[in-house]
Scaffold this motif. Structure first.
Motif, PDB file in Angstrom:
ATOM      1  N   LYS A 153      43.640  34.415  49.915  1.00 29.48           N
ATOM      2  CA  LYS A 153      43.706  35.347  50.637  1.00 29.48           C
ATOM      3  C   LYS A 153      45.141  35.788  51.397  1.00 29.48           C
ATOM      4  O   LYS A 153      45.550  37.003  51.389  1.00 29.48           O
ATOM      5  CB  LYS A 153      42.782  35.220  52.008  1.00 29.48           C
ATOM      6  N   LYS A 154      45.782  34.668  51.567  1.00 28.95           N
ATOM      7  CA  LYS A 154      47.325  34.954  51.990  1.00 28.95           C
ATOM      8  C   LYS A 154      48.091  35.583  50.943  1.00 28.95           C
ATOM      9  O   LYS A 154      49.093  36.374  51.195  1.00 28.95           O
ATOM     10  CB  LYS A 154      48.026  33.632  52.511  1.00 28.95           C
ATOM     11  N   ASP A 155      47.755  35.482  49.622  1.00 32.16           N
ATOM     12  CA  ASP A 155      48.704  36.301  48.587  1.00 32.16           C
ATOM     13  C   ASP A 155      47.842  37.513  48.263  1.00 32.16           C
ATOM     14  O   ASP A 155      48.504  38.090  47.171  1.00 32.16           O
ATOM     15  CB  ASP A 155      48.773  35.247  47.390  1.00 32.16           C
ATOM     16  N   ALA A 156      46.940  38.090  48.915  1.00 35.82           N
ATOM     17  CA  ALA A 156      46.030  39.052  48.160  1.00 35.82           C
ATOM     18  C   ALA A 156      46.444  40.397  48.817  1.00 35.82           C
ATOM     19  O   ALA A 156      47.081  40.658  49.692  1.00 35.82           O
ATOM     20  CB  ALA A 156      44.793  39.110  48.656  1.00 35.82           C
ATOM     21  N   LYS A 157      46.523  41.366  47.718  1.00 35.18           N
ATOM     22  CA  LYS A 157      46.635  42.912  48.190  1.00 35.18           C
ATOM     23  C   LYS A 157      45.478  43.557  47.735  1.00 35.18           C
ATOM     24  O   LYS A 157      45.522  44.766  47.823  1.00 35.18           O
ATOM     25  CB  LYS A 157      47.991  43.302  47.114  1.00 35.18           C
ATOM     26  N   TRP A 202      39.661  37.637  46.270  1.00 34.74           N
ATOM     27  CA  TRP A 202      40.641  38.159  46.553  1.00 34.74           C
ATOM     28  C   TRP A 202      41.620  38.304  45.236  1.00 34.74           C
ATOM     29  O   TRP A 202      41.359  37.596  44.538  1.00 34.74           O
ATOM     30  CB  TRP A 202      41.588  37.316  47.471  1.00 34.74           C
ATOM     31  N   ILE A 203      42.411  39.098  45.176  1.00 34.54           N
ATOM     32  CA  ILE A 203      43.304  39.614  43.744  1.00 34.54           C
ATOM     33  C   ILE A 203      44.670  40.015  44.461  1.00 34.54           C
ATOM     34  O   ILE A 203      44.787  40.477  45.328  1.00 34.54           O
ATOM     35  CB  ILE A 203      42.685  40.556  42.959  1.00 34.54           C
ATOM     36  N   ARG A 219      40.774  31.733  38.130  1.00 39.04           N
ATOM     37  CA  ARG A 219      41.746  31.165  39.022  1.00 39.04           C
ATOM     38  C   ARG A 219      43.207  30.818  37.831  1.00 39.04           C
ATOM     39  O   ARG A 219      44.130  31.126  38.344  1.00 39.04           O
ATOM     40  CB  ARG A 219      41.566  29.996  39.851  1.00 39.04           C
ATOM     41  N   GLU A 220      42.555  30.226  36.902  1.00 46.22           N
ATOM     42  CA  GLU A 220      43.532  29.636  35.879  1.00 46.22           C
ATOM     43  C   GLU A 220      44.333  30.944  35.434  1.00 46.22           C
ATOM     44  O   GLU A 220      45.630  30.857  35.066  1.00 46.22           O
ATOM     45  CB  GLU A 220      43.097  28.941  34.868  1.00 46.22           C
ATOM     46  N   ILE A 250      37.425  48.030  42.623  1.00 48.34           N
ATOM     47  CA  ILE A 250      38.875  47.459  42.853  1.00 48.34           C
ATOM     48  C   ILE A 250      39.203  48.197  44.280  1.00 48.34           C
ATOM     49  O   ILE A 250      39.662  49.275  44.373  1.00 48.34           O
ATOM     50  CB  ILE A 250      39.738  47.935  41.720  1.00 48.34           C
ATOM     51  N   ILE A 251      39.400  47.386  45.238  1.00 46.67           N
ATOM     52  CA  ILE A 251      39.769  47.874  46.323  1.00 46.67           C
ATOM     53  C   ILE A 251      41.065  47.262  46.994  1.00 46.67           C
ATOM     54  O   ILE A 251      41.051  46.063  47.228  1.00 46.67           O
ATOM     55  CB  ILE A 251      38.700  47.670  47.550  1.00 46.67           C
ATOM     56  N   ALA A 252      41.924  48.367  47.563  1.00 44.96           N
ATOM     57  CA  ALA A 252      43.389  47.439  48.159  1.00 44.96           C
ATOM     58  C   ALA A 252      42.967  47.062  49.322  1.00 44.96           C
ATOM     59  O   ALA A 252      41.882  47.742  50.298  1.00 44.96           O
ATOM     60  CB  ALA A 252      44.185  48.735  48.245  1.00 44.96           C
ATOM     61  N   LYS A 253      43.496  45.799  49.609  1.00 44.24           N
ATOM     62  CA  LYS A 253      43.271  45.264  50.897  1.00 44.24           C
ATOM     63  C   LYS A 253      43.530  46.001  52.017  1.00 44.24           C
ATOM     64  O   LYS A 253      42.435  45.872  53.076  1.00 44.24           O
ATOM     65  CB  LYS A 253      44.208  44.003  51.258  1.00 44.24           C
ATOM     66  N   ASP A 254      44.232  46.862  52.263  1.00 42.92           N
ATOM     67  CA  ASP A 254      44.302  47.569  53.610  1.00 42.92           C
ATOM     68  C   ASP A 254      43.083  48.564  53.786  1.00 42.92           C
ATOM     69  O   ASP A 254      43.114  49.303  54.865  1.00 42.92           O
ATOM     70  CB  ASP A 254      45.727  48.199  53.726  1.00 42.92           C
ATOM     71  N   ASN A 255      42.517  48.861  52.598  1.00 37.56           N
ATOM     72  CA  ASN A 255      41.163  49.962  52.687  1.00 37.56           C
ATOM     73  C   ASN A 255      39.977  49.119  53.473  1.00 37.56           C
ATOM     74  O   ASN A 255      39.232  49.596  54.011  1.00 37.56           O
ATOM     75  CB  ASN A 255      40.867  50.412  51.333  1.00 37.56           C
TER      76      ASN A 255
END
Length: 384
Positions: free
Chosen positions: A295-299, A225-226, A287-288, A316-321
């Motif tokens: 996941k809860k902070d991911a877009k 997740w990013i 992470r650092e 690089i894939i947007a979460k809503d894709n």
């Protein structure tokens, strides 16, 4: 049809074989020159500089020749691709029915392709059996997976396996893979294997039968997740991947020498346990540096740094894709795929994935023919 495949699969592989043969010959010459140089250094210190100058000039010349061959190969590929596209346009014009669009003709063509037969079909049937078990376990434990790469392409284009494909590709978020591995620890039928590949600088994660004599598996590729689906996040991921690769090629470290000698090691082996600490170190660095997040902070989602992949920025894939996942047909059953799966396929294969590939034939993962009897017997035993 025959003219097109003859054009693509006869000309292109031959050109590539010629290129690689010549490049390998040049590299062998370079290695030979290097050995001569090293021998000269050992035998005569005074003669070293003279030999070095002579050999360096020749090696530089060989390197320039290899570079020129790479450029020529790229030029020939551009020419072949150009004519391949022209041939394909002509083919689809002839194949279309009256009033039918090119896209509909392409869909009709690929859906009509017959399934593979013999050893390849037995392999696919066992992989489908594994996929069903994998999905059942994921559903029972609320773990999310999706079809990916060639399997996703097969689901969309063929509603099943690409006829010449010999594997199944799935993806899961890293934390769900960790949960799945724990769930399967005591499972009597299936297991999740994790191996570290010294030459691919990656983890191989596979869902397979508990019976290790059955040489069938499905790949499980991890995603991370990013917080933002941006090039900067991808580049941060790439930097850490390069650092990992650098450490895994440092043969001044005895552990790395042993790892590279082995080639591939189980995560639970003596070497594997130590190598896993190296991989964990670089994930913690991601992470650092705030490259990956929860996941809860991911877009967005990103093909993980420790996957077998060139990991280019198309991943690089947007979460809503990806989310919410949806189901489509594959081999008669329905499985999860990314929400905007057409966008994913276009990112992976380009906008013309409804056409014949231009290039070398599909990569074969193993010599399945030598396991023909085992696969046939397992199909009789497992497939109802």
């Amino acid at each position: 049809m025959g003219r097109i495949w003859d054009y693509v699969y006869w000309r292109l592989p031959v050109g590539k074989r010629q290129f690689f043969d010549k490049a390998n010959n040049l590299l062998e010459k370079a290695d030979s020159l290097k050995q001569i140089l090293e021998s000269g250094v050992k035998n005569s210190y005074n003669h070293r500089n003279e030999l070095y100058n002579q050999m360096s000039g020749k090696i530089d010349g060989l390197a320039n020749e290899v570079r020129r061959l790479h450029e020529e190969n790229a030029r020939l590929e551009r020419i072949i691709t150009h004519y391949h596209k022209q041939d394909m346009q002509m083919f689809w014009q002839e194949y279309r029915k009256d009033g039918e669009s090119t896209v509909d003709a392409q869909k009709r063509f690929f859906l009509a392709l017959p399934k593979t037969q013999g050893v390849n079909r037995n392999l696919q049937l066992l992989e489908k059996d594994l996929l069903k078990a994998f999905v059942r376990i994921c559903d029972e434990h609320q773990l999310f997976y999706w079809l990916y790469a060639g399997t996703l392409l097969g689901a969309v284009r063929h509603k099943g396996f690409i006829p010449w494909d010999d594997d199944i590709d799935t993806c899961m978020a890293r934390e769900d893979i960790d949960k799945l591995r724990e769930i399967l620890k005591d499972n009597q039928e299936y297991r999740l294997t994790v191996r570290y590949d010294a030459w691919g600088f990656c983890k191989q994660i596979r869902f397979t039968y508990k019976d290790s004599t059955v040489p069938v598996f499905i790949d499980v590729f991890p995603f991370d997740w990013i917080s933002e689906a941006t090039y900067e996040k991808w580049e941060g991921n790439q930097r850490v991947k390069r650092e990992l690769k650098s450490e895994l090629t440092d043969e001044s470290n005895p552990l790395i020498r042993e790892f590279r000698k082995a080639g591939c090691v189980d995560a639970d082996s003596t070497i594997g346990v130590q190598v896993s600490k190296i991989f964990d170190k670089y994930f913690n660095k991601l992470r650092e540096k705030n490259v990956v997040c929860d996941k809860k902070d991911a877009k967005g989602c990103l093909y993980s740094f420790d996957s077998w992949s060139y990991c280019d920025d198309r991943n690089i894939i947007a979460k809503d894709n990806f989310y919410p996942l949806k189901k489509i047909e594959f081999e008669g059953d329905k499985y999860y795929v990314p929400n905007n799966y057409i966008y994913i396929l276009e990112e992976l294969y380009g906008y013309d994935f409804y056409t014949f590939p231009c290039g070398e034939p599909h990569f074969v993962h193993a010599d399945w023919k030598k396991n023909e009897k085992i696969l046939e017997e397992e199909v009789k035993k497992r497939i109802k």
